[in-house]
Design an enzyme around this catalytic site. Sequence first.
Site, PDB file in Angstrom:
ATOM      1  CD  GLU A  62      -3.183   0.561   0.180  1.00  0.00           C
ATOM      2  OE1 GLU A  62      -2.629   1.617  -0.218  1.00  0.00           O
ATOM      3  OE2 GLU A  62      -4.375   0.308  -0.046  1.00  0.00           O
TER       4      GLU A  62
ATOM      5  NE  ARG B  39      -5.692  -1.972   8.721  1.00  0.00           N
ATOM      6  CZ  ARG B  39      -5.482  -1.415   7.524  1.00  0.00           C
ATOM      7  NH1 ARG B  39      -4.989  -0.189   7.423  1.00  0.00           N
ATOM      8  NH2 ARG B  39      -5.791  -2.070   6.417  1.00  0.00           N
TER       9      ARG B  39
ATOM     10  CG  ASN C 107      -6.564   2.010   4.979  1.00  0.00           C
ATOM     11  OD1 ASN C 107      -5.678   1.156   5.066  1.00  0.00           O
ATOM     12  ND2 ASN C 107      -7.355   2.089   3.925  1.00  0.00           N
TER      13      ASN C 107
ATOM     14  CG  ASN D 236      -8.583   2.790   0.447  1.00  0.00           C
ATOM     15  OD1 ASN D 236      -7.373   3.001   0.499  1.00  0.00           O
ATOM     16  ND2 ASN D 236      -9.101   1.604   0.717  1.00  0.00           N
TER      17      ASN D 236
ATOM     18  CG  ASP E 294      -7.610  -0.040  -2.238  1.00  0.00           C
ATOM     19  OD1 ASP E 294      -7.108   0.831  -1.522  1.00  0.00           O
ATOM     20  OD2 ASP E 294      -7.590  -1.247  -1.917  1.00  0.00           O
TER      21      ASP E 294
END
Length: 306
Positions: A23, A106, A108, A154, A204
């Site tokens: 990522e 969490r 991102n 995202n 994404d």
Amino acid sequence: MTADPISRSRVETAVASTDILGETPLWCDRSRKLWWIDIDGRLHQSFDPATGAHHVWSYDCQFLGSQALTADGTHLLAQDLSLSRRMFDDAPPARFCEVESGLDNRLNDGRVDARGRLWIGTMDNQLHRPNGSLYRVSADGEVMRLFDGVIVTNGIAFAPDNRTLYFTDTRRYCTWKFDFDLDDGVIRNRRLFADYSASKDRPDGACVDVDGGLWTAFFSGGRVARYRPDGRIDKVIPLPVTNPTCLCFGGCDLKTLFVTTARKFLDRQQLGIEPQAGHLLAIHGVAQGLPEHRVSIDPCGPTPPA
């Protein structure tokens, strides 16, 4: 408008990594390296295209969720729900600020604006509850929550004219756009930009090119696509992997599109037919990107909690 397909043969492996969940690729114009993470592997990685060198650092956390470049040459790393500064080489990270607490979330995706503020969101660890939020983090570590109700943050990206912010919730299958005030750091006028709620496609990570095109990776969709600013798709690149995750432009001329990928959720049979799953991919000459902005870290750092 019919999208222009780009041959899959133009896609090559830059690094044959084995990322569980690669990522957040970022090109650093100072080191001339591509930096990215493996979220589940808790790895921070660099790749030097000039030499082929690939370096990996491991961190002690449950998830290494995101990263950002900083003005002083360090990195901000999202470790679980906090941000830490990765100083240099093997020095241990120094805590910068806590973004969120008390939820099974969490950190991102994130991106830095032209004023050096980090925009970063949280996501539900179970991937279905709207527990997440979008935050703005200033150079002194002040955290401001902008909105909640997010499942998986995202696709945070800013248009080249700094008047638009893009934001995706992958598990709501939608991308939105906001009017963005660069001076005040305010967003307003939220509206849908791309809606996949019927097909359940999963947009994404994202980045923009110099012409304002929004490039998006489709997790579980095996492709990346370019949107014009009006929302129409004009380019599609099929990939040799099911799970592309994020992308950025890099190389000294910013004309190489780097794409991170994931082995996560693929069974042994799928991995057998997708040898490039988990690799860092590269596609040359499809567009030109923009330099990444850097977090304007306060030299004194944030005030530690009492």
